[in-house]
Design a protein around this motif. Structure first.
Motif, PDB file in Angstrom:
ATOM      1  N   SER A  74     -22.783   6.033  -5.781  1.00  0.00           N
ATOM      2  CA  SER A  74     -22.365   7.348  -5.712  1.00  0.00           C
ATOM      3  C   SER A  74     -22.461   7.473  -3.853  1.00  0.00           C
ATOM      4  N   GLY A  75     -21.506   8.322  -3.448  1.00  0.00           N
ATOM      5  CA  GLY A  75     -21.617   8.718  -2.159  1.00  0.00           C
ATOM      6  C   GLY A  75     -20.459   8.938  -1.243  1.00  0.00           C
ATOM      7  N   GLU A  76     -20.478   8.982  -0.040  1.00  0.00           N
ATOM      8  CA  GLU A  76     -19.291   9.276   0.780  1.00  0.00           C
ATOM      9  C   GLU A  76     -18.467   7.939   1.041  1.00  0.00           C
ATOM     10  N   LYS A  77     -17.099   7.708   0.681  1.00  0.00           N
ATOM     11  CA  LYS A  77     -16.507   6.360   0.677  1.00  0.00           C
ATOM     12  C   LYS A  77     -15.220   6.758   1.808  1.00  0.00           C
ATOM     13  N   VAL A  78     -15.059   6.044   2.477  1.00  0.00           N
ATOM     14  CA  VAL A  78     -13.986   5.737   3.384  1.00  0.00           C
ATOM     15  C   VAL A  78     -12.672   5.045   2.871  1.00  0.00           C
ATOM     16  N   ASP A  79     -11.568   5.874   3.036  1.00  0.00           N
ATOM     17  CA  ASP A  79     -10.296   4.966   2.530  1.00  0.00           C
ATOM     18  C   ASP A  79      -9.261   5.094   3.486  1.00  0.00           C
ATOM     19  N   ILE A  80      -8.445   4.159   4.105  1.00  0.00           N
ATOM     20  CA  ILE A  80      -7.645   4.114   4.911  1.00  0.00           C
ATOM     21  C   ILE A  80      -6.195   4.209   4.189  1.00  0.00           C
ATOM     22  N   PHE A  81      -5.875   3.357   3.175  1.00  0.00           N
ATOM     23  CA  PHE A  81      -4.840   3.160   2.685  1.00  0.00           C
ATOM     24  C   PHE A  81      -4.221   4.186   1.714  1.00  0.00           C
ATOM     25  N   THR A  82      -4.808   4.853   0.969  1.00  0.00           N
ATOM     26  CA  THR A  82      -4.251   5.460  -0.331  1.00  0.00           C
ATOM     27  C   THR A  82      -4.107   6.988  -0.080  1.00  0.00           C
ATOM     28  N   PHE A  83      -5.150   7.962   0.351  1.00  0.00           N
ATOM     29  CA  PHE A  83      -5.139   9.248   0.165  1.00  0.00           C
ATOM     30  C   PHE A  83      -3.776   9.796   0.614  1.00  0.00           C
ATOM     31  N   TYR A  84      -3.475   9.635   1.638  1.00  0.00           N
ATOM     32  CA  TYR A  84      -2.088  10.209   2.368  1.00  0.00           C
ATOM     33  C   TYR A  84      -0.824   9.582   1.432  1.00  0.00           C
ATOM     34  N   LYS A  85      -0.875   8.589   0.983  1.00  0.00           N
ATOM     35  CA  LYS A  85       0.242   8.075   0.023  1.00  0.00           C
ATOM     36  C   LYS A  85       0.311   8.913  -1.147  1.00  0.00           C
ATOM     37  N   PHE A  86      -1.216   9.287  -1.721  1.00  0.00           N
ATOM     38  CA  PHE A  86      -1.048   9.752  -3.072  1.00  0.00           C
ATOM     39  C   PHE A  86      -0.836  11.389  -2.833  1.00  0.00           C
ATOM     40  N   THR A  87      -1.091  11.979  -1.633  1.00  0.00           N
ATOM     41  CA  THR A  87      -1.092  13.312  -1.246  1.00  0.00           C
ATOM     42  C   THR A  87       0.729  13.526  -1.177  1.00  0.00           C
ATOM     43  N   ALA A  88       1.319  12.474  -0.440  1.00  0.00           N
ATOM     44  CA  ALA A  88       2.760  12.541  -0.201  1.00  0.00           C
ATOM     45  C   ALA A  88       3.461  12.421  -1.665  1.00  0.00           C
ATOM     46  N   LEU A  89       3.012  11.549  -2.510  1.00  0.00           N
ATOM     47  CA  LEU A  89       3.645  11.293  -3.800  1.00  0.00           C
ATOM     48  C   LEU A  89       3.549  12.714  -4.651  1.00  0.00           C
ATOM     49  N   VAL A  90       2.579  13.395  -4.442  1.00  0.00           N
ATOM     50  CA  VAL A  90       2.412  14.447  -5.363  1.00  0.00           C
ATOM     51  C   VAL A  90       3.289  15.491  -4.891  1.00  0.00           C
ATOM     52  N   THR A  91       3.279  15.790  -3.598  1.00  0.00           N
ATOM     53  CA  THR A  91       3.955  16.657  -3.004  1.00  0.00           C
ATOM     54  C   THR A  91       5.506  16.560  -3.243  1.00  0.00           C
ATOM     55  N   LEU A  92       5.872  15.304  -2.920  1.00  0.00           N
ATOM     56  CA  LEU A  92       7.402  14.868  -3.068  1.00  0.00           C
ATOM     57  C   LEU A  92       7.868  15.281  -4.581  1.00  0.00           C
ATOM     58  N   THR A  93       6.858  14.595  -5.501  1.00  0.00           N
ATOM     59  CA  THR A  93       7.095  15.020  -6.866  1.00  0.00           C
ATOM     60  C   THR A  93       7.323  16.493  -7.263  1.00  0.00           C
ATOM     61  N   ILE A  94       6.517  17.330  -6.869  1.00  0.00           N
ATOM     62  CA  ILE A  94       6.629  18.623  -7.283  1.00  0.00           C
ATOM     63  C   ILE A  94       7.913  19.156  -6.598  1.00  0.00           C
TER      64      ILE A  94
END
Length: 528
Positions: free
Chosen positions: A64-84
């Motif tokens: 557990s703990g703080e994890k850094v991501d570069i490739f996925t979070f904003y892709k996921f955010t855009a995917l959900v937003t555009l789908t809605i």
């Protein structure tokens, strides 16, 4: 005094006005779908997530703990937003503009798959993970629901005459951006070394500091995905070169295809090259059957000759490029010079005390035999066959709805004694390296039935369009070839928002075009 209305009021609708409004909504939905094809594979940026591991461990990937991501979070955010947005517009068309939902077999399979995802998430031993996916992959239930909903919406809109062109143009940014990022990385000029890009990637998380040795391979998560995706893209543009009648655009697409295969080769994953070789047969079939086969074959010959030169140059820089391309089929590597080894001296790393002492050691009263550990090496398919076998054994224990999507990392037997002989070392396996096994592991047999039904509903007419191809055929065959290339590489790679989103949208477009549900009827010359 109170009044009541007992009589229903029927408002006569203006059919022509509803139809025009439907067309306007379809146009906006198309903009959203094209935006998804462009943006979801491209978006990257630093993001910090608070990960709560379901197990206690001292392994970095599992704690557990703080994890850094570069490739996925904003892709996921855009995917959900555009789908809605897309689903919202579709529902408006369905509920308020007198649109009639066309019932087809694929809708039943979509329903089965969605139900399986929901139940798999509910019954998953790792529910939060099954819902959102791993922090650095975001390929859980929400993402799959978005993929399927975007495909569903794509099946229920009408397309303009030049839709095939619009889809193919939408992949230009992906190819160009990743070509420069990968070649910079390959030549030792990694993009992360440039302050402006560094600052741009951390603009929403300034506390992130990239350590020495960090590098930016491209906009997708891993070299495996880069290789597989750009094999698909290369095949797509080669198909367009063959069918296109625009000479200047044909030349531009030759350059784009070369960029695509260069990116694929730099990825140094055999999955992309195997996909490309398999689809070469299909490309040659189309070239021979097209109206101007001489020009088509000339461009293909030019492409393959230039690709051979690119492969040579890249292999001189790193011999592994050969190993993960032609070396997958041919023995030896002409770019590796074998150094003579001194056999009279036993190297320290090769020293094995049991060579002299035997395999038995004795305590005071009992005999103890040292277990014979397997040798560190890669199993078939760089360990993939072993991972597939272990993943399918897990499915036997939960066959109906599986374990939840993107949860393999917490259920795989990482410390199995055979891991060394198949994964070269004790490795934390976080994905099955096979789209289809990922589906049956995550959603069980019910989900696999729905998923394969969706795949076959698209693939069967796509295959027929390729087999029956002639000079009068619609350019939708380009998308059909692209779809099949995606399914081939899926045998070796997993799903991700950046790869699955655009291809599932293409799947929806294929269904509409192959059913001749296009705004301009009886017009086969879509590309002119």
């Amino acid at each position: 005094m109170s009044y009541s209305m007992n009589k229903k009021i029927h408002i006569k609708r203006n059919i022509e006005e509803d139809f025009q409004s439907q067309q306007q909504i379809d146009k906006w939905i198309l903009y959203i779908l094209i935006a998804a094809i462009i943006l979801v594979p491209l978006l990257i940026g630093g993001h910090i997530s608070e990960v709560i591991s379901p197990i206690i461990s001292n392994v970095d990937q599992l704690v557990s703990g703080e994890k850094v991501d570069i490739f996925t979070f904003y892709k996921f955010t855009a995917l959900v937003t555009l789908t809605i947005l897309a689903v919202g517009l579709f529902l408006y068309k369905l509920l308020f503009l007198n649109y009639s939902l066309r019932v087809s077999p694929i809708l039943y399979f979509i329903a089965i798959f969605l139900i399986a995802i929901i139940f798999a998430t509910i019954f998953s031993p790792n529910k939060t993970l099954a819902l959102f996916g791993q922090y650095n992959r975001s390929d859980g239930g929400i993402s799959y629901i978005c993929y399927i909903l975007l495909m569903f919406v794509a099946v229920h809109i009408k397309y303009p005459k030049r839709i095939v062109e619009y889809v193919l143009y939408a992949f230009y940014p992906l190819v160009i951006v990743n070509f420069f990022l990968t070649t910079m990385n390959f030549t030792g000029h990694d993009a992360l070394n440039y302050a402006p890009l560094n600052e741009a990637l951390t603009i929403f998380a300034p506390e992130i500091v990239f350590q020495d040795g960090s590098n930016l391979i491209g906009t997708l998560n891993h070299w495996n995905y880069m290789s597989g995706m750009f094999a698909v893209v290369t095949v797509m543009y080669l198909s367009w070169i063959i069918l296109d009648n625009n000479y200047s655009r044909r030349f531009v697409n030759l350059i784009i295809a070369l960029m695509g295969i260069t990116t694929m080769l730099i990825g140094m994953s055999a999955s992309g090259f195997v996909t490309f070789v398999c689809m070469t047969v299909v490309i040659l079939w189309i070239a021979i059957k097209c109206s101007n086969k001489k020009i088509a074959l000339l461009y293909l010959a030019s492409f393959y000759l230039l690709t051979a030169g690119i492969l040579h140059i890249l292999s001189l820089k790193d011999y592994k490029v050969w190993d993960e391309s032609l070396g997958f089929f041919l023995p030896g590597n002409p770019y590796v010079v074998e150094q003579p080894k001194e056999t009279s001296i036993i190297e320290f790393n090769d020293f094995n005390p049991t060579r002299f002492l035997g395999t038995a050691a004795f305590a005071a009263d009992t005999k103890f035999t040292i277990p014979e550990l397997p040798e560190n090496k890669w199993g078939p398919g760089t360990g993939r066959v072993y991972i597939w076998k272990q993943s399918l054994q897990l499915v036997v224990e939960k066959p109906l709805f599986g374990y939840g999507l993107d949860t393999l990392i917490y259920n795989f037997p990482h410390y199995d004694i055979d891991a060394q002989a198949n994964l070269n070392e004790v490795t934390i396996v976080d994905k099955p390296h096979n789209f289809y096994i990922g589906i049956i592991y995550g959603t069980g047999i019910i989900g696999l039935i729905g998923f394969l039904g969706i795949i076959l509903s698209i693939s069967w007419p796509a295959i027929k369009s390729i087999i029956r191809f002639n000079h009068m055929s619609s350019p939708v065959v380009i998308l059909s070839i692209t779809w099949l290339a995606f399914l081939v590489q899926a045998l070796f790679n997993d799903s991700l928002p950046g790869t699955t989103t655009p291809l599932f949208i293409i799947g929806g477009v294929i269904i509409v075009l192959l059913n001749k549900d296009i705004t301009t009827k009886n017009d086969d010359s879509i590309i002119n």
